[in-house]
Design an enzyme around this catalytic site. Structure first.
Site, PDB file in Angstrom:
ATOM      1  N   HIS B 186       0.824  -1.212   0.000  1.00  0.00           N
ATOM      2  CA  HIS B 186       0.000   0.000   0.000  1.00  0.00           C
ATOM      3  C   HIS B 186       0.851   1.251   0.000  1.00  0.00           C
ATOM      4  O   HIS B 186       0.607   2.203  -0.728  1.00  0.00           O
ATOM      5  CB  HIS B 186      -0.879   0.039   1.250  1.00  0.00           C
ATOM      6  CG  HIS B 186      -2.007  -0.939   1.222  1.00  0.00           C
ATOM      7  ND1 HIS B 186      -2.515  -1.437   0.045  1.00  0.00           N
ATOM      8  CD2 HIS B 186      -2.723  -1.499   2.221  1.00  0.00           C
ATOM      9  CE1 HIS B 186      -3.497  -2.257   0.341  1.00  0.00           C
ATOM     10  NE2 HIS B 186      -3.645  -2.325   1.651  1.00  0.00           N
ATOM     11  N   ARG B 293       4.945 -11.094 -26.858  1.00  0.00           N
ATOM     12  CA  ARG B 293       5.713 -12.347 -26.864  1.00  0.00           C
ATOM     13  C   ARG B 293       4.807 -13.449 -26.323  1.00  0.00           C
ATOM     14  O   ARG B 293       4.240 -13.294 -25.241  1.00  0.00           O
ATOM     15  CB  ARG B 293       6.939 -12.221 -25.961  1.00  0.00           C
ATOM     16  CG  ARG B 293       7.867 -11.087 -26.336  1.00  0.00           C
ATOM     17  CD  ARG B 293       9.068 -11.040 -25.393  1.00  0.00           C
ATOM     18  NE  ARG B 293       9.891  -9.893 -25.676  1.00  0.00           N
ATOM     19  CZ  ARG B 293       9.766  -8.729 -25.069  1.00  0.00           C
ATOM     20  NH1 ARG B 293       8.856  -8.574 -24.125  1.00  0.00           N
ATOM     21  NH2 ARG B 293      10.547  -7.722 -25.394  1.00  0.00           N
ATOM     22  N   ARG B 329       3.382 -12.191 -31.585  1.00  0.00           N
ATOM     23  CA  ARG B 329       4.461 -12.950 -32.221  1.00  0.00           C
ATOM     24  C   ARG B 329       4.272 -14.421 -31.891  1.00  0.00           C
ATOM     25  O   ARG B 329       4.149 -14.786 -30.715  1.00  0.00           O
ATOM     26  CB  ARG B 329       5.826 -12.479 -31.707  1.00  0.00           C
ATOM     27  CG  ARG B 329       6.978 -13.223 -32.387  1.00  0.00           C
ATOM     28  CD  ARG B 329       8.325 -12.734 -31.903  1.00  0.00           C
ATOM     29  NE  ARG B 329       8.561 -13.127 -30.512  1.00  0.00           N
ATOM     30  CZ  ARG B 329       9.607 -12.707 -29.793  1.00  0.00           C
ATOM     31  NH1 ARG B 329      10.485 -11.873 -30.324  1.00  0.00           N
ATOM     32  NH2 ARG B 329       9.759 -13.109 -28.549  1.00  0.00           N
ATOM     33  N   GLU B 428      14.864  -9.913 -38.808  1.00  0.00           N
ATOM     34  CA  GLU B 428      15.891  -9.915 -37.767  1.00  0.00           C
ATOM     35  C   GLU B 428      17.070 -10.800 -38.142  1.00  0.00           C
ATOM     36  O   GLU B 428      17.910 -11.128 -37.319  1.00  0.00           O
ATOM     37  CB  GLU B 428      15.292 -10.375 -36.436  1.00  0.00           C
ATOM     38  CG  GLU B 428      14.538 -11.696 -36.540  1.00  0.00           C
ATOM     39  CD  GLU B 428      13.844 -12.112 -35.249  1.00  0.00           C
ATOM     40  OE1 GLU B 428      14.235 -11.632 -34.183  1.00  0.00           O
ATOM     41  OE2 GLU B 428      12.909 -12.925 -35.331  1.00  0.00           O
ATOM     42  N   ASN B 451      17.630  -6.524 -31.781  1.00  0.00           N
ATOM     43  CA  ASN B 451      18.553  -7.319 -30.966  1.00  0.00           C
ATOM     44  C   ASN B 451      19.129  -8.488 -31.760  1.00  0.00           C
ATOM     45  O   ASN B 451      20.342  -8.666 -31.837  1.00  0.00           O
ATOM     46  CB  ASN B 451      17.848  -7.834 -29.702  1.00  0.00           C
ATOM     47  CG  ASN B 451      17.321  -6.696 -28.838  1.00  0.00           C
ATOM     48  OD1 ASN B 451      17.568  -5.524 -29.139  1.00  0.00           O
ATOM     49  ND2 ASN B 451      16.605  -7.023 -27.788  1.00  0.00           N
ATOM     50  N   ASP B 452      18.234  -9.281 -32.361  1.00  0.00           N
ATOM     51  CA  ASP B 452      18.715 -10.392 -33.168  1.00  0.00           C
ATOM     52  C   ASP B 452      19.376  -9.899 -34.458  1.00  0.00           C
ATOM     53  O   ASP B 452      20.374 -10.459 -34.896  1.00  0.00           O
ATOM     54  CB  ASP B 452      17.574 -11.369 -33.499  1.00  0.00           C
ATOM     55  CG  ASP B 452      17.466 -12.468 -32.430  1.00  0.00           C
ATOM     56  OD1 ASP B 452      18.380 -12.558 -31.591  1.00  0.00           O
ATOM     57  OD2 ASP B 452      16.474 -13.219 -32.447  1.00  0.00           O
ATOM     58  N   ARG B 462      25.976 -11.871 -28.091  1.00  0.00           N
ATOM     59  CA  ARG B 462      25.996 -10.751 -27.151  1.00  0.00           C
ATOM     60  C   ARG B 462      26.218 -11.195 -25.716  1.00  0.00           C
ATOM     61  O   ARG B 462      26.502 -10.402 -24.835  1.00  0.00           O
ATOM     62  CB  ARG B 462      24.718  -9.921 -27.261  1.00  0.00           C
ATOM     63  CG  ARG B 462      23.473 -10.678 -26.924  1.00  0.00           C
ATOM     64  CD  ARG B 462      22.299  -9.733 -26.973  1.00  0.00           C
ATOM     65  NE  ARG B 462      21.118 -10.420 -27.468  1.00  0.00           N
ATOM     66  CZ  ARG B 462      19.895 -10.095 -27.107  1.00  0.00           C
ATOM     67  NH1 ARG B 462      19.701  -9.087 -26.300  1.00  0.00           N
ATOM     68  NH2 ARG B 462      18.866 -10.758 -27.585  1.00  0.00           N
ATOM     69  N   CYS B 499      10.724  -3.400 -33.056  1.00  0.00           N
ATOM     70  CA  CYS B 499      10.369  -3.783 -31.699  1.00  0.00           C
ATOM     71  C   CYS B 499      11.591  -4.139 -30.860  1.00  0.00           C
ATOM     72  O   CYS B 499      11.471  -4.750 -29.817  1.00  0.00           O
ATOM     73  CB  CYS B 499       9.363  -4.931 -31.706  1.00  0.00           C
ATOM     74  SG  CYS B 499       9.918  -6.392 -32.568  1.00  0.00           S
TER      75      CYS B 499
END
Lengths: 87, 567
Positions: B186, B293, B329, B428, B451-452, B462, B499
Site C-alpha cells: 500500500h 511475446r 508474435r 531480424e 537485438n537479433d 551478445r 520492436c
C-alpha cells in the site's frame, strides 16, 4: 431450508470487492445464508468469512438459505454469483 | 549509504521526522461492568469509523478513488458481523475491549497470512492496521500528526500504514523510508500516486536515524544517505533538478499524438510479455502492442497450452487494449529459450539451429493450435500475426497457408475470427534484410527486431563478454541493414515497425525518422520518452544527420556524431 450449487465465475474469486457485494446483497434478508465449500460452512453475510473461505474462480459452492424469505434470498444469491459478483 | 527497495521514483533531500511505533501493550483484566465496557468499545468503533471515513475522503480528493478503496475496505471489514460482533461477544463474556480487539484481529491475521494468494495476504496487513488504530483509540495514544510536519520532511517509519499515508501533505513531505514493504505494498502504491520518492525495506533504519538528521532518498535507485557530506548533497541536488525537469517535460506528452516536429504521425506501441502487461501499456499511454511475446504461455506450464488457454490469454490482452492494435508474435523458442517438456535436442549452434518459425513449421499440429487461438482472439479487436526469424519467402508462404487452413476449419465450426487478419514478419536475420524487397511482396507488415538483427549481422554472441564490444545497433552494417529493410517496406507500401531496444534509443530515433519507420514499439515505461524525442526532429533535420552518419565508417564516429546532434 433451500440450497443450490453454483460455480464462481468472476476472475478474482471471492476477494474483497466481490465478497462485499455479496454480503451487502444478502444481509437484508432475514434468512440465514451459508456458503458450503470445501467441507466447511461460511456465513454469507460476513465479508471476512467469505474471504477467509478462499474461494477461487471456477470453484463450485453450495448456497444454503434458511428462514422465512429463504427462496428470495437464494434466488438473489445465485443470480449474483452467476452474474460475476459485480466484477 | 543504505540500500532498500526502490518503490517510488525521484530524489528527496530533507530533514528526518522519525515516526516511532507506540507502546500498545495493555493489561488484560476481567470486566465486571460489561455494559460500561461495551459503551467504551462502541465509542472507540464509532471514532475509528469516523476517522477512517475522513481519511478515505482525503485520499479520494488528494490521490484518487482507487487508492481510497483501501480505507473503504477497512470500513467494510469493521462493519462485518464477525469483527465488531465477535469482539462484542467477548466483552459480554467479561474480556476487556483491548483484549477482545486483539484476539479477533489476531485470529483473522493468522487466517489471512497463511493464504497462498498475495492479495489475500495483503488483507492480513489491513487487519493489523485496523487493530493498531483501534488499540490506539482505546489506550488514548496520540500519533505524530503527519499532516503538520514542516516542509522538506523525510518520513522514516517501521511501516507506513495507509492511515499515515492519507495524512501526508504532498508539498511538505519530500521522501519516505521504511523498514518493511515492497513495490506492491500500500505504502508504495500511495507514494507513487503522490509522486513522493520512497525507498522501502531498509533494514533497521529506524534504529539508525534521529529526528532532524539530514537524509537523501533516491527512489529511482533504492539508495538512502543519512547525514551525507556536502559533495554527496550537491551531486544529488543536481540529480534532483535533472529528474524534475525530465519528468515535467515528459508529462507534457501524456495523451498527445506521436508526431515528428514537422507533423508526420507515427505509431508508438509497446512490447509486452503477458496479458497483464497490456494494462501497463495503457497506463503508460501506449497506442497499441507492437510485440506480444507468446512464450510465457509455453514456459509457465509443464505442458503445451491448449487452444482455449491461448485464446483466453490473447483475448485478455485484446480486451484490455480496447480496439487498439495487438501484434502477437508466434512461438519463438530455441536459441537461448528452452522449454523443457518439448525436449529439444542440445545443439552446437542453437542460434543457427532449430528455433522459432523453423520449429513451428516442423510441428504444424502444435503451431495450428496457436494460430487458431490467435484467430479466435482476432474476433474481439485488431489482431495481427507476426512470424519470428524469417529467412526465406517460403516460410512466410507456408505460415500464410496454415493460417488459411485454420480459417477454413474455424468457419466450418462456426467460430468467429477476423478474415482480414494481417500476417507479417520479423526482419531480424541478415538473410531477411537482404531479401526484404521479396518478403515485402508476401508479408502484410514488417517488424525489425534489432537485438537479433545486430547479433546475426555482426556474427556476435551478445552473451560473450569478449566480443560484446561488436554488439551495437550503431555499427555501419546494422544501420545499412535497417535502412534497407525500411526502404523495401516503404516501396511495397507495407508498414514497417521496430520492436527492439533501439526503437526507444534517443540516438537511434532521428535515423529511424529519416529512414521512414512507421511504428515504434518500446517498453511501456519508455513511451513518453520516445514520444518526446520523436517530437523534436523534422524529417529534414533527421535526413541531414542520417546522411552524415551513413558516410562515417566506424561505430565510434557514428555514436559520437549522434551524441553531438542529440536533442
Amino acid at each position: 431450508m433451500v440450497s443450490q450449487k453454483v460455480t464462481v465465475t468472476n476472475e478474482q474469486g471471492m476477494h474483497m470487492r466481490p465478497a462485499t457485494v455479496f454480503s451487502a446483497a444478502v444481509t437484508p434478508f432475514d434468512a440465514e445464508v451459508k456458503i458450503l465449500f470445501n467441507g466447511n460452512a461460511y456465513d454469507g453475510k460476513s465479508v471476512m468469512m467469505l474471504m477467509a473461505a478462499c474461494i477461487k474462480c471456477g470453484a463450485e459452492i453450495e448456497i444454503q438459505c434458511d428462514g422465512a424469505d429463504e427462496e428470495a434470498a437464494l434466488a438473489k444469491a445465485v443470480e449474483l454469483v452467476e452474474s460475476g459478483l459485480g466484477d | 549509504m543504505y540500500k532498500g527497495i526502490e518503490a517510488s521514483r525521484g530524489i528527496g533531500i530533507g530533514s528526518i521526522c522519525l515516526i516511532v511505533d507506540h507502546d500498545l501493550t495493555f493489561e488484560t483484566k476481567h470486566i465486571d461492568d460489561t455494559d460500561a465496557e461495551k459503551t467504551r468499545f462502541n465509542s472507540a468503533i464509532d471514532k475509528f469509523k469516523a476517522e477512517t471515513a475522513e481519511m478515505a475522503e482525503n485520499i479520494r480528493k488528494n490521490i484518487g478513488p482507487k487508492e481510497a478503496e483501501i480505507m473503504e475496505g477497512h470500513l467494510a471489514m469493521i462493519a462485518d458481523p464477525t469483527m465488531a460482533g465477535e469482539m462484542t461477544k467477548m466483552i459480554e463474556a467479561g474480556q476487556c475491549a483491548e483484549a477482545a480487539v486483539t484476539a479477533v484481529c489476531d485470529m483473522f491475521i493468522g487466517m489471512f497470512s497463511k493464504m497462498e494468494d498475495d492479495m489475500m495476504r495483503q488483507r492480513a496487513s489491513d487487519i493489523s492496521d485496523i487493530k493498531i488504530s483501534l488499540l490506539k483509540i482505546l489506550l488514548g495514544v496520540e500519533d505524530v500528526d503527519i499532516s503538520k510536519v514542516a516542509p522538506g520532511t523525510i518520513l522514516v517509519a517501521h511501516d507506513l500504514t495507509p492511515s499515515m499515508t492519507s495524512q501526508i501533505v504532498k508539498d511538505n513531505v519530500v521522501g519516505i523510508i521504511t523498514e518493511v514493504g515492497g513495490k506492491t505494498s500500500h505504502s508504495a502504491i500511495l507514494a507513487r500516486a503522490l509522486e513522493i520518492p520512497a525507498v522501502l525495506s531498509v533494514p533497521g533504519i529506524t534504529e539508525i536515524v534521529h529526528d532532524k538528521d539530514t537524509a537523501i532518498v533516491d527512489g529511482t535507485e533504492g539508495d538512502v544517505y543519512i547525514n551525507p557530506d556536502g559533495e554527496v548533497v550537491s551531486k544529488y541536488v543536481i540529480k534532483r533538478e535533472e529528474f524534475i525537469r525530465a519528468q515535467a517535460e515528459l508529462k507534457n506528452f501524456v495523451g498527445k499524438e506521436s508526431v515528428t516536429a514537422d507533423g508526420k504521425p507515427v505509431e508508438l506501441f509497446c512490447n509486452i510479455g503477458t496479458p497483464k502487461d497490456a494494462k501497463k501499456a495503457i497506463e503508460c499511454d501506449g497506442e497499441g502492442i507492437g510485440l506480444f511475446r507468446s512464450e510465457f504461455l509455453f514456459m509457465d506450464k509443464p505442458h503445451l497450452p491448449t487452444e482455449d488457454e491461448q485464446f483466453a490469454a490473447y483475448k485478455e490482452a485484446v480486451d484490455i487494449m480496447g480496439g487498439k492494435t495487438v501484434i502477437i508474435r508466434t512461438l519463438d523458442i530455441g536459441g537461448d529459450k528452452d522449454i523443457p517438456y518439448l525436449e529439444l535436442e542440445k545443439e552446437e549452434n542453437p542460434f543457427l539451429g532449430y528455433r522459432a518459425v523453423r520449429y513451428c513449421l516442423a510441428n504444424r499440429d502444435m503451431y495450428k493450435i496457436q494460430l487458431r487461438g490467435i484467430l479466435r482472439a482476432s474476433a474481439f479487436g485488431k489482431v495481427k500475426i507476426m512470424v519470428p526469424l524469417v529467412t526465406c519467402v517460403e516460410e512466410v508462404r507456408e505460415v500464410k497457408a496454415l493460417v488459411e487452413e485454420c480459417k477454413k476449419e474455424l468457419s466450418a465450426e462456426g467460430i468467429a475470427f477476423d478474415d482480414a487478419i494481417e500476417v507479417g514478419c520479423m526482419v531480424e536475420t541478415a538473410a531477411a534484410s537482404l531479401i526484404a524487397d521479396l518478403l515485402a511482396q508476401e508479408a502484410d507488415f514488417f517488424s525489425i527486431g534489432t537485438n537479433d538483427l545486430t547479433q546475426y549481422t555482426m556474427s556476435v554472441d551478445r552473451g560473450n563478454a569478449k566480443v560484446a564490444y561488436l554488439y551495437s545497433a550503431f555499427q555501419p552494417a546494422v544501420l545499412r541493414s535497417i535502412k534497407n529493410i525500411i526502404a523495401a517496406g516503404n516501396a511495397a507500401g507495407i508498414p514497417v515497425g521496430m520492436c527492439g531496444e533501439a526503437a526507444a534509443d534517443p540516438l537511434m530515433i532521428p535515423l529511424l525518422i529519416s529512414f521512414g519507420l512507421d511504428e515504434y514499439s518500446v517498453n511501456p515505461v519508455l513511451v513518453l520518452t520516445a514520444r518526446c524525442i520523436i517530437s523534436k526532429w523534422t524529417k529534414e533535420e533527421a535526413d541531414a544527420l542520417a546522411e552524415k552518419v551513413l558516410s562515417l565508417s566506424t561505430e565510434a564516429e557514428i555514436v559520437a556524431a549522434l551524441k553531438e546532434a542529440a536533442k
